[in-house]
Enzyme design. Structure first.
Site, PDB file in Angstrom:
ATOM      1  N   MET A  94      12.254  -2.552  -2.845  1.00 38.89           N
ATOM      2  CA  MET A  94      12.853  -3.686  -2.912  1.00 38.89           C
ATOM      3  C   MET A  94      12.530  -4.963  -3.771  1.00 38.89           C
ATOM      4  O   MET A  94      12.627  -5.924  -3.269  1.00 38.89           O
ATOM      5  CB  MET A  94      13.387  -4.206  -1.647  1.00 38.89           C
ATOM      6  CG  MET A  94      13.887  -2.822  -0.792  1.00 38.89           C
ATOM      7  SD  MET A  94      14.504  -3.524   0.479  1.00 38.89           S
ATOM      8  CE  MET A  94      13.236  -3.874   1.772  1.00 38.89           C
ATOM      9  N   HIS A 103       2.413  -2.193  -4.219  1.00 37.81           N
ATOM     10  CA  HIS A 103       3.704  -1.858  -5.056  1.00 37.81           C
ATOM     11  C   HIS A 103       2.857  -1.163  -6.312  1.00 37.81           C
ATOM     12  O   HIS A 103       3.143   0.122  -6.727  1.00 37.81           O
ATOM     13  CB  HIS A 103       5.015  -2.559  -5.200  1.00 37.81           C
ATOM     14  CG  HIS A 103       5.597  -2.900  -4.874  1.00 37.81           C
ATOM     15  ND1 HIS A 103       5.747  -4.624  -3.581  1.00 37.81           N
ATOM     16  CD2 HIS A 103       6.358  -1.948  -2.902  1.00 37.81           C
ATOM     17  CE1 HIS A 103       6.066  -4.184  -2.278  1.00 37.81           C
ATOM     18  NE2 HIS A 103       6.500  -3.056  -2.014  1.00 37.81           N
ATOM     19  N   GLY A 126       4.840   5.057  -0.630  1.00 39.54           N
ATOM     20  CA  GLY A 126       3.733   3.770   0.654  1.00 39.54           C
ATOM     21  C   GLY A 126       3.087   4.543   1.521  1.00 39.54           C
ATOM     22  O   GLY A 126       4.818   5.233   2.757  1.00 39.54           O
ATOM     23  N   LYS A 175       2.227   3.087   4.333  1.00 40.94           N
ATOM     24  CA  LYS A 175       2.130   2.218   4.990  1.00 40.94           C
ATOM     25  C   LYS A 175       3.479   1.832   5.598  1.00 40.94           C
ATOM     26  O   LYS A 175       3.651   1.441   6.453  1.00 40.94           O
ATOM     27  CB  LYS A 175       2.436   0.674   4.143  1.00 40.94           C
ATOM     28  CG  LYS A 175       3.388  -0.604   4.172  1.00 40.94           C
ATOM     29  CD  LYS A 175       2.866  -1.345   5.159  1.00 40.94           C
ATOM     30  CE  LYS A 175       3.493  -2.729   5.950  1.00 40.94           C
ATOM     31  NZ  LYS A 175       4.748  -2.570   5.577  1.00 40.94           N
ATOM     32  N   GLN A 194       9.199   6.204   7.212  1.00 40.59           N
ATOM     33  CA  GLN A 194      10.193   5.927   6.018  1.00 40.59           C
ATOM     34  C   GLN A 194       9.587   7.479   5.432  1.00 40.59           C
ATOM     35  O   GLN A 194      10.732   8.518   5.347  1.00 40.59           O
ATOM     36  CB  GLN A 194      10.084   5.413   5.242  1.00 40.59           C
ATOM     37  CG  GLN A 194      10.985   4.865   3.654  1.00 40.59           C
ATOM     38  CD  GLN A 194      10.765   4.255   3.656  1.00 40.59           C
ATOM     39  OE1 GLN A 194      11.860   3.119   3.837  1.00 40.59           O
ATOM     40  NE2 GLN A 194       9.884   3.936   2.624  1.00 40.59           N
ATOM     41  N   VAL A 196      -2.429  -0.745   1.047  1.00 45.77           N
ATOM     42  CA  VAL A 196      -3.462  -1.674   0.612  1.00 45.77           C
ATOM     43  C   VAL A 196      -3.106  -2.816   1.262  1.00 45.77           C
ATOM     44  O   VAL A 196      -2.001  -3.480   1.790  1.00 45.77           O
ATOM     45  CB  VAL A 196      -2.689  -2.288  -0.910  1.00 45.77           C
ATOM     46  CG1 VAL A 196      -3.727  -2.923  -2.170  1.00 45.77           C
ATOM     47  CG2 VAL A 196      -3.103  -0.666  -1.801  1.00 45.77           C
ATOM     48  N   SER A 198       2.545  -6.942   2.863  1.00 47.10           N
ATOM     49  CA  SER A 198       4.089  -6.467   2.612  1.00 47.10           C
ATOM     50  C   SER A 198       4.679  -7.733   2.396  1.00 47.10           C
ATOM     51  O   SER A 198       4.232  -8.986   2.166  1.00 47.10           O
ATOM     52  CB  SER A 198       4.883  -6.878   4.366  1.00 47.10           C
ATOM     53  OG  SER A 198       5.744  -6.719   4.278  1.00 47.10           O
ATOM     54  N   ARG A 230       7.454  -9.010   3.728  1.00 47.02           N
ATOM     55  CA  ARG A 230       7.728  -9.893   4.994  1.00 47.02           C
ATOM     56  C   ARG A 230       5.899 -10.715   5.452  1.00 47.02           C
ATOM     57  O   ARG A 230       6.187 -11.371   6.863  1.00 47.02           O
ATOM     58  CB  ARG A 230       8.103  -9.436   6.274  1.00 47.02           C
ATOM     59  CG  ARG A 230       9.413  -8.603   5.453  1.00 47.02           C
ATOM     60  CD  ARG A 230      10.155  -7.448   6.702  1.00 47.02           C
ATOM     61  NE  ARG A 230      11.567  -7.708   6.085  1.00 47.02           N
ATOM     62  CZ  ARG A 230      12.273  -6.394   5.725  1.00 47.02           C
ATOM     63  NH1 ARG A 230      10.437  -5.133   6.316  1.00 47.02           N
ATOM     64  NH2 ARG A 230      12.917  -5.955   6.132  1.00 47.02           N
TER      65      ARG A 230
HETATM   66  P1  AMP Z   1       9.754  -2.112   0.001  1.00 45.07           P
HETATM   67  O1  AMP Z   1       9.870  -2.936  -1.505  1.00 45.07           O
HETATM   68  O2  AMP Z   1       8.556  -2.260   0.557  1.00 45.07           O
HETATM   69  O3  AMP Z   1      10.767  -1.166  -0.198  1.00 45.07           O
HETATM   70  O4  AMP Z   1       8.285  -0.670  -0.264  1.00 45.07           O
HETATM   71  C1  AMP Z   1       8.768  -0.164  -1.398  1.00 45.07           C
HETATM   72  C2  AMP Z   1       7.313   0.837  -1.700  1.00 45.07           C
HETATM   73  O5  AMP Z   1       6.295   0.651  -1.310  1.00 45.07           O
HETATM   74  C3  AMP Z   1       7.462   1.430   0.043  1.00 45.07           C
HETATM   75  O6  AMP Z   1       7.235   3.087  -0.526  1.00 45.07           O
HETATM   76  C4  AMP Z   1       6.058   1.457   0.575  1.00 45.07           C
HETATM   77  O7  AMP Z   1       6.121   2.236   1.859  1.00 45.07           O
HETATM   78  C5  AMP Z   1       5.525   0.573  -0.425  1.00 45.07           C
HETATM   79  N1  AMP Z   1       4.766  -0.392   0.435  1.00 45.07           N
HETATM   80  C6  AMP Z   1       4.753  -1.289   0.811  1.00 45.07           C
HETATM   81  N2  AMP Z   1       3.618  -1.831   1.198  1.00 45.07           N
HETATM   82  C7  AMP Z   1       2.487  -1.343   0.916  1.00 45.07           C
HETATM   83  C8  AMP Z   1       1.832  -1.150   0.580  1.00 45.07           C
HETATM   84  N3  AMP Z   1       0.532  -2.383   1.757  1.00 45.07           N
HETATM   85  N4  AMP Z   1       0.636   0.095   0.396  1.00 45.07           N
HETATM   86  C9  AMP Z   1       0.998   0.359  -0.256  1.00 45.07           C
HETATM   87  N5  AMP Z   1       2.482   1.248  -0.526  1.00 45.07           N
HETATM   88  C10 AMP Z   1       3.693  -0.094  -0.083  1.00 45.07           C
END
Ligand code: AMP
Length: 282
Positions: free
Chosen positions: A30, A37, A149, A151, A155, A178, A187, A189
């Site tokens: 996102m 990421h 991830g 994380k 999901q 990470v 994150s 957020r």
């Molecule tokens: P998002 O943009 O938050 O929807 O995340 C996109 C992808 O990045 C998803 O597969 C998340 O699980 C992964 N992701 C987000 N934060 C982390 C993190 N700290 N370590 C590894 N992967 C992450």
């Protein structure tokens, strides 16, 4: 890096790559990219010939009172980070490109039971939005491998189940979490954590690790561990959403006999809801 904002142009560019015999890796995001990421992109680069990242703040996975409009959008910084790790394509569609018939009329993909617990209990409809958009993205990109991830453990487990149940020909890879130096999982957020709370928010990670240690050294009163860890987090000043010791595959409450266990937690800070997890192989 080529930026594609139309489904048709993405299909055409990737069809040409496929004709050349190239293996296509995909990382859906996102945006507001951080090192978590970027590590997923690097994994995709290692495993595949061509890497596609998508940036789409999917309105279908946000509840009415959630932060879709406040979600950080940092397109310029994101493209610079992706170009720096040699990402080949960025798919960046608008809402009308993804939902031309409107969200209410959009066909949905539903994974039962696993989506109703943990994060699904406090975010009704969230995972339906995720599985629907990921299915659409898989049909547009047609990747050989997609990297998600760990994380967002629930999901990842739901996507694995969906791909298995619907016979979607995509290999799903999990990328390690990470973290910041103090253990806080990175994150988008985290930007909403106040300076006053910041030194204490790693309590979630500390309690997860404490539970892992207790289980690894033989404790088996799993429900008691959940209650104790929840108390630790509340004592640090945060409201608990859930703290659960689960079977890693089904996400049902773990039992004495389970050997693959994942401990998942979610808590509220003043400005954000944070999630984290640890896995244990006995
Ligand atoms: P998002 O943009 O938050 O929807 O995340 C996109 C992808 O990045 C998803 O597969 C998340 O699980 C992964 N992701 C987000 N934060 C982390 C993190 N700290 N370590 C590894 N992967 C992450």
């Amino acid at each position: 890096m080529q930026i594609l904002d139309q489904i048709a142009s993405a299909r055409q560019a990737l069809a040409e790559e496929r004709v050349k015999g190239r293996r296509i890796g995909f990382v859906p995001t996102m945006g507001n990219l951080h090192q978590g990421h970027i590590e997923l992109v690097k994994t995709a680069k290692t495993n595949c010939d061509v890497v596609v990242v998508s940036i789409f703040v999917n309105p279908l996975q946000f509840g009415l009172n959630e932060d879709w409009d406040q979600y950080p959008r940092t397109f310029e910084a994101d493209t610079a980070k992706l170009a720096a790790v040699d990402c080949d394509y960025l798919f960046y569609p608008g809402d009308a490109e993804m939902y031309p018939n409107g969200m209410a009329r959009q066909t949905r993909v539903i994974v039962p039971t696993m989506t109703d617990v943990l994060c699904g209990a406090s975010r009704p409809g969230h995972f339906e939005g995720v599985t629907t958009v990921v299915t659409k993205l898989f049909n547009i990109i047609e990747p050989d491998e997609a990297v998600f991830g760990i994380k967002d453990y629930q999901q990842l487990a739901i996507i694995r189940r969906m791909v298995e149940d619907l016979c979607i020909p995509v290999m799903i890879t999990g990328g390690e979490i990470v973290r910041e130096a103090d253990g806080l999982a990175m994150s988008s957020r985290n930007a909403f954590i106040t300076a006053e709370e910041r030194p204490r928010v790693n309590q979630l990670n500390q309690s997860l690790n404490w539970v892992r240690g207790e289980i690894e050294t033989g404790r088996r009163d799993l429900r008691g561990l959940e209650a104790e860890a929840s108390r630790q987090i509340e004592q640090a000043g945060f409201r608990i959403d859930y703290f659960s010791v689960c079977n890693s595959k089904t996400l049902e409450p773990a039992t004495f006999d389970d050997r693959e266990i994942t401990v998942l937690g979610a808590m509220f800070t003043q400005g954000a809801r944070l999630i984290d997890n640890v896995s244990i192989s006995l």
